[in-house]
Design a protein around this motif. Sequence first.
Motif, PDB file in Angstrom:
ATOM      1  N   PHE A  89       7.252  -1.140  10.032  1.00 27.25           N
ATOM      2  CA  PHE A  89       7.679  -2.284   9.213  1.00 27.25           C
ATOM      3  C   PHE A  89       8.510  -3.253  10.064  1.00 27.25           C
ATOM      4  CE2 PHE A  89       7.520   1.250   6.035  1.00 27.25           C
ATOM      5  CZ  PHE A  89       6.411   0.801   5.366  1.00 27.25           C
ATOM      6  N   GLN A 121       8.220  -3.312   3.183  1.00 25.04           N
ATOM      7  CA  GLN A 121       7.213  -4.345   2.914  1.00 25.04           C
ATOM      8  C   GLN A 121       7.030  -4.499   1.400  1.00 25.04           C
ATOM      9  OE1 GLN A 121       3.253  -3.086   3.945  1.00 25.04           O
ATOM     10  NE2 GLN A 121       2.515  -5.154   4.257  1.00 25.04           N
ATOM     11  N   PHE A 151       4.889  -6.325  -0.628  1.00 26.71           N
ATOM     12  CA  PHE A 151       3.692  -7.137  -0.876  1.00 26.71           C
ATOM     13  C   PHE A 151       3.020  -6.728  -2.194  1.00 26.71           C
ATOM     14  CE2 PHE A 151       2.317  -8.816   3.600  1.00 26.71           C
ATOM     15  CZ  PHE A 151       3.556  -9.394   3.745  1.00 26.71           C
ATOM     16  N   SER A 152       2.562  -5.452  -2.271  1.00 30.65           N
ATOM     17  CA  SER A 152       1.735  -5.019  -3.404  1.00 30.65           C
ATOM     18  C   SER A 152       2.514  -5.055  -4.719  1.00 30.65           C
ATOM     19  CB  SER A 152       1.238  -3.591  -3.180  1.00 30.65           C
ATOM     20  OG  SER A 152       0.597  -3.494  -1.942  1.00 30.65           O
ATOM     21  N   GLY A 163      -3.217  -5.455  -5.186  1.00 29.22           N
ATOM     22  CA  GLY A 163      -3.277  -4.580  -4.006  1.00 29.22           C
ATOM     23  C   GLY A 163      -4.282  -5.162  -3.042  1.00 29.22           C
ATOM     24  N   SER A 164      -5.558  -4.731  -3.184  1.00 28.68           N
ATOM     25  CA  SER A 164      -6.615  -5.335  -2.353  1.00 28.68           C
ATOM     26  C   SER A 164      -6.678  -6.834  -2.615  1.00 28.68           C
ATOM     27  CB  SER A 164      -7.970  -4.714  -2.698  1.00 28.68           C
ATOM     28  OG  SER A 164      -7.923  -3.330  -2.519  1.00 28.68           O
ATOM     29  N   TRP A 219       4.785   0.465  -4.495  1.00 26.44           N
ATOM     30  CA  TRP A 219       4.376   1.227  -3.298  1.00 26.44           C
ATOM     31  C   TRP A 219       5.184   0.914  -2.047  1.00 26.44           C
ATOM     32  CZ3 TRP A 219       1.566   5.001  -4.977  1.00 26.44           C
ATOM     33  CH2 TRP A 219       0.658   4.790  -6.015  1.00 26.44           C
ATOM     34  N   GLN A 220       6.467   0.557  -2.194  1.00 23.01           N
ATOM     35  CA  GLN A 220       7.235   0.193  -0.996  1.00 23.01           C
ATOM     36  C   GLN A 220       7.578   1.448  -0.190  1.00 23.01           C
ATOM     37  OE1 GLN A 220       7.349  -1.939  -3.812  1.00 23.01           O
ATOM     38  NE2 GLN A 220       6.078  -2.925  -2.274  1.00 23.01           N
ATOM     39  N   GLY A 221       6.859   1.623   0.926  1.00 24.62           N
ATOM     40  CA  GLY A 221       7.076   2.786   1.787  1.00 24.62           C
ATOM     41  C   GLY A 221       8.491   2.751   2.337  1.00 24.62           C
ATOM     42  N   VAL A 268       7.269   6.569  -1.199  1.00 21.18           N
ATOM     43  CA  VAL A 268       7.002   5.236  -1.751  1.00 21.18           C
ATOM     44  C   VAL A 268       7.838   4.987  -3.013  1.00 21.18           C
ATOM     45  CG1 VAL A 268       4.730   4.784  -0.771  1.00 21.18           C
ATOM     46  CG2 VAL A 268       4.907   6.212  -2.786  1.00 21.18           C
ATOM     47  N   VAL A 328      -6.371   4.249   2.070  1.00 21.77           N
ATOM     48  CA  VAL A 328      -6.044   3.230   1.064  1.00 21.77           C
ATOM     49  C   VAL A 328      -5.110   2.160   1.658  1.00 21.77           C
ATOM     50  CG1 VAL A 328      -4.937   2.802  -1.171  1.00 21.77           C
ATOM     51  CG2 VAL A 328      -6.280   4.885  -0.824  1.00 21.77           C
ATOM     52  N   TYR A 329      -4.005   2.604   2.302  1.00 20.68           N
ATOM     53  CA  TYR A 329      -3.053   1.582   2.773  1.00 20.68           C
ATOM     54  C   TYR A 329      -3.562   0.910   4.058  1.00 20.68           C
ATOM     55  CZ  TYR A 329      -1.105   5.604   5.418  1.00 20.68           C
ATOM     56  OH  TYR A 329      -0.943   6.708   6.204  1.00 20.68           O
ATOM     57  N   SER A 369      -7.775  -1.059   2.229  1.00 17.49           N
ATOM     58  CA  SER A 369      -8.576   0.141   1.916  1.00 17.49           C
ATOM     59  C   SER A 369      -9.871   0.155   2.734  1.00 17.49           C
ATOM     60  CB  SER A 369      -8.901   0.182   0.418  1.00 17.49           C
ATOM     61  OG  SER A 369      -9.975  -0.693   0.148  1.00 17.49           O
ATOM     62  N   GLU A 375     -12.872   0.640   1.844  1.00 15.89           N
ATOM     63  CA  GLU A 375     -13.963  -0.119   1.219  1.00 15.89           C
ATOM     64  C   GLU A 375     -13.848  -1.595   1.617  1.00 15.89           C
ATOM     65  OE1 GLU A 375     -12.050   2.047  -0.361  1.00 15.89           O
ATOM     66  OE2 GLU A 375     -13.464   3.587  -1.026  1.00 15.89           O
ATOM     67  N   ASN A 428     -16.313  -4.221   3.808  1.00 17.96           N
ATOM     68  CA  ASN A 428     -16.710  -5.598   3.455  1.00 17.96           C
ATOM     69  C   ASN A 428     -16.515  -6.527   4.652  1.00 17.96           C
ATOM     70  OD1 ASN A 428     -17.256  -4.806   0.854  1.00 17.96           O
ATOM     71  ND2 ASN A 428     -15.393  -5.669  -0.046  1.00 17.96           N
TER      72      ASN A 428
HETATM   73  C1  FAD Z   1       1.060   5.791   0.546  1.00 17.95           C
HETATM   74  C2  FAD Z   1       0.984   4.324   0.323  1.00 17.95           C
HETATM   75  C3  FAD Z   1       1.901   3.489   0.954  1.00 17.95           C
HETATM   76  C4  FAD Z   1       1.876   2.135   0.730  1.00 17.95           C
HETATM   77  N1  FAD Z   1       2.856   1.341   1.291  1.00 17.95           N
HETATM   78  C5  FAD Z   1       2.933   0.039   0.936  1.00 17.95           C
HETATM   79  C6  FAD Z   1       4.060  -0.749   1.367  1.00 17.95           C
HETATM   80  O1  FAD Z   1       4.938  -0.270   2.088  1.00 17.95           O
HETATM   81  N2  FAD Z   1       4.142  -2.023   0.939  1.00 17.95           N
HETATM   82  C7  FAD Z   1       3.189  -2.603   0.149  1.00 17.95           C
HETATM   83  O2  FAD Z   1       3.330  -3.767  -0.177  1.00 17.95           O
HETATM   84  N3  FAD Z   1       2.114  -1.876  -0.285  1.00 17.95           N
HETATM   85  C8  FAD Z   1       1.982  -0.579   0.091  1.00 17.95           C
HETATM   86  N4  FAD Z   1       0.926   0.186  -0.357  1.00 17.95           N
HETATM   87  C9  FAD Z   1      -0.046  -0.421  -1.256  1.00 17.95           C
HETATM   88  C10 FAD Z   1      -1.417  -0.609  -0.633  1.00 17.95           C
HETATM   89  O3  FAD Z   1      -1.424  -1.721   0.217  1.00 17.95           O
HETATM   90  C11 FAD Z   1      -2.429  -0.731  -1.787  1.00 17.95           C
HETATM   91  O4  FAD Z   1      -2.470   0.527  -2.425  1.00 17.95           O
HETATM   92  C12 FAD Z   1      -3.782  -1.133  -1.302  1.00 17.95           C
HETATM   93  O5  FAD Z   1      -3.779  -2.469  -0.872  1.00 17.95           O
HETATM   94  C13 FAD Z   1      -4.853  -0.968  -2.427  1.00 17.95           C
HETATM   95  O6  FAD Z   1      -4.438  -1.647  -3.560  1.00 17.95           O
HETATM   96  P1  FAD Z   1      -4.384  -0.928  -4.998  1.00 17.95           P
HETATM   97  O7  FAD Z   1      -3.677   0.370  -4.851  1.00 17.95           O
HETATM   98  O8  FAD Z   1      -3.863  -1.915  -5.962  1.00 17.95           O
HETATM   99  O9  FAD Z   1      -5.891  -0.581  -5.311  1.00 17.95           O
HETATM  100  P2  FAD Z   1      -7.026  -1.597  -5.776  1.00 17.95           P
HETATM  101  O10 FAD Z   1      -6.957  -2.837  -4.954  1.00 17.95           O
HETATM  102  O11 FAD Z   1      -6.947  -1.746  -7.253  1.00 17.95           O
HETATM  103  O12 FAD Z   1      -8.312  -0.809  -5.378  1.00 17.95           O
HETATM  104  C14 FAD Z   1      -8.799   0.303  -6.138  1.00 17.95           C
HETATM  105  C15 FAD Z   1     -10.108   0.769  -5.506  1.00 17.95           C
HETATM  106  O13 FAD Z   1     -11.065  -0.303  -5.552  1.00 17.95           O
HETATM  107  C16 FAD Z   1     -11.570  -0.602  -4.239  1.00 17.95           C
HETATM  108  N5  FAD Z   1     -11.759  -2.047  -4.071  1.00 17.95           N
HETATM  109  C17 FAD Z   1     -10.872  -3.025  -4.369  1.00 17.95           C
HETATM  110  N6  FAD Z   1     -11.386  -4.238  -4.060  1.00 17.95           N
HETATM  111  C18 FAD Z   1     -12.625  -4.011  -3.545  1.00 17.95           C
HETATM  112  C19 FAD Z   1     -13.647  -4.866  -3.041  1.00 17.95           C
HETATM  113  N7  FAD Z   1     -13.495  -6.201  -2.986  1.00 17.95           N
HETATM  114  N8  FAD Z   1     -14.805  -4.281  -2.598  1.00 17.95           N
HETATM  115  C20 FAD Z   1     -14.979  -2.916  -2.625  1.00 17.95           C
HETATM  116  N9  FAD Z   1     -14.018  -2.061  -3.121  1.00 17.95           N
HETATM  117  C21 FAD Z   1     -12.869  -2.604  -3.562  1.00 17.95           C
HETATM  118  C22 FAD Z   1     -10.478  -0.106  -3.286  1.00 17.95           C
HETATM  119  O14 FAD Z   1     -10.999   0.231  -2.016  1.00 17.95           O
HETATM  120  C23 FAD Z   1      -9.953   1.135  -4.018  1.00 17.95           C
HETATM  121  O15 FAD Z   1     -10.763   2.246  -3.736  1.00 17.95           O
HETATM  122  C24 FAD Z   1       0.893   1.561  -0.118  1.00 17.95           C
HETATM  123  C25 FAD Z   1      -0.052   2.387  -0.721  1.00 17.95           C
HETATM  124  C26 FAD Z   1       0.004   3.748  -0.521  1.00 17.95           C
HETATM  125  C27 FAD Z   1      -1.005   4.613  -1.228  1.00 17.95           C
END
Ligand code: FAD
Length: 385
Positions: free
Chosen positions: A92, A126, A128-129, A134-135, A159-161, A211, A366-367, A370, A372, A376
């Motif tokens: 970070f 961080q 952000f989420s 997330g994505s 999800w702030q690590g 987190v 995932v982090y 992801s 997936e 893309n």
């Molecule tokens: C252990 C851990 C630590 C983390 N640490 C931090 C941190 O310190 N700070 C921070 O800000 N965030 C953090 N995150 C958050 C992380 O960045 C998000 O979990 C990640 O971006 C996915 O977002 P989401 O969980 O909302 O899942 P979603 O975005 O809702 O996704 C759910 C599923 O759908 C799939 N998906 C989504 N969009 C698409 C697409 N366009 N095409 C194909 N598949 C898709 C994804 O791959 C996933 O399998 C952390 C997450 C974890 C699990």
Amino acid sequence: MDLRFTDDELAFRAEVREFIRTRLPEAIHRKVAEGRALRKDEIVQWQRTLNEKGWATPSWPREHGGPGWSVVQRWIFLDELHQAPAPEPLSFNVNMIGPVLFTFGTEAQKQRFLPRIANLDDWWCQGFSEPGAGSDLAALKAAARRDGDHYIVNGQKAWQGMGHCADWMFTLVRTDASVKPQAGITMLLIDMRSPGVTVRPIHTIDGRHEVNEVFLDGVRVPLDCRVGDENKGWDITKFLLGNERTGIARIGMSKELVRRAKAVAAQNDADDGRFRERAAAIEIGLKALEITQMRVLDGMREHADKPDPRSSILKVQGTELRQAASELLLRAAGPAAAQCADEFDDASSWATTVASNYFTLRAASVYGGSNEVQKNILAKAVLGL
Ligand SMILES: Cc1cc2nc3c(=O)[nH]c(=O)nc-3n(C[C@H](O)[C@H](O)[C@H](O)COP(=O)(O)OP(=O)(O)OC[C@H]3O[C@@H](n4cnc5c(N)ncnc54)[C@H](O)[C@@H]3O)c2cc1C
């Protein structure tokens, strides 16, 4: 294309290995080798040891207090840390907010924060989420409005690590809801001790507290804690996320996991044909990934400033192999892995962390974007689909 290291690079590798061997405290080394969570003071201690040597900020140029290493030296350094194994400098701080500040920050921000980031005097997290972002990060809803020389921030981050250890959080807020989502986002630096900041733990399936959720209720943030211009946070975000993925393959860590799995399997009489076949498949995958990594690195020797979309291959393959290696170790440990504890301190307790680490690594795909979503990126930017 040259996939071999130069003599100077090999000499550098030997120097790093010797430094880690002589300066990494044994207690920290053992904890990392056994996959046990380090305490905050242990992470700080090791980063300060690296910083004394000028090595805490591998990707930083000399003018900002970094070692000015080439991209290959950076990779060798991380690979040696992973294989030792030793902790990485806090990502970070060093890979995320540091480069953002020396690239986009004001002179005052650089002077105020950069030395403290390198020495881990300030621990950053961080922000952000969010629960609905997330994505699709640009959907974020936490909002800031101007009030004199401050912003007032309201919203929820998720999800702030290591957020519970943090002194500061770099975060994204919406400052204009009337334009397309990416155009109304601003980056702010929030002092975690500010009134209105609440950190709540999220306990994960690995039994650990790493987190958190962060709630922002009327938090006052001075204008000089904004990075870049108002509503111009999206470009900075893309820059930061590109750096977050740097070194994410962590091949050295997977090699170390496979080494441990083989040793443990031999000890437990678990190294039957099926185990050896699985171990060999992972090792072949790692070897192939290493060659891919060298190809990407060779390209970056010339164009270090341009993110290579092929690094998404490293993210996908690297995390899948790390997950497979942790599963191999789980299989080798057998029933001993069913115990779950970080409170064991004796050397024989290593097996108690195997299941917990297996669960921790489920999140690696995932982090950091992801897998997936990485696919893309590959489809578009590499395969041209
Ligand atoms: C252990 C851990 C630590 C983390 N640490 C931090 C941190 O310190 N700070 C921070 O800000 N965030 C953090 N995150 C958050 C992380 O960045 C998000 O979990 C990640 O971006 C996915 O977002 P989401 O969980 O909302 O899942 P979603 O975005 O809702 O996704 C759910 C599923 O759908 C799939 N998906 C989504 N969009 C698409 C697409 N366009 N095409 C194909 N598949 C898709 C994804 O791959 C996933 O399998 C952390 C997450 C974890 C699990």
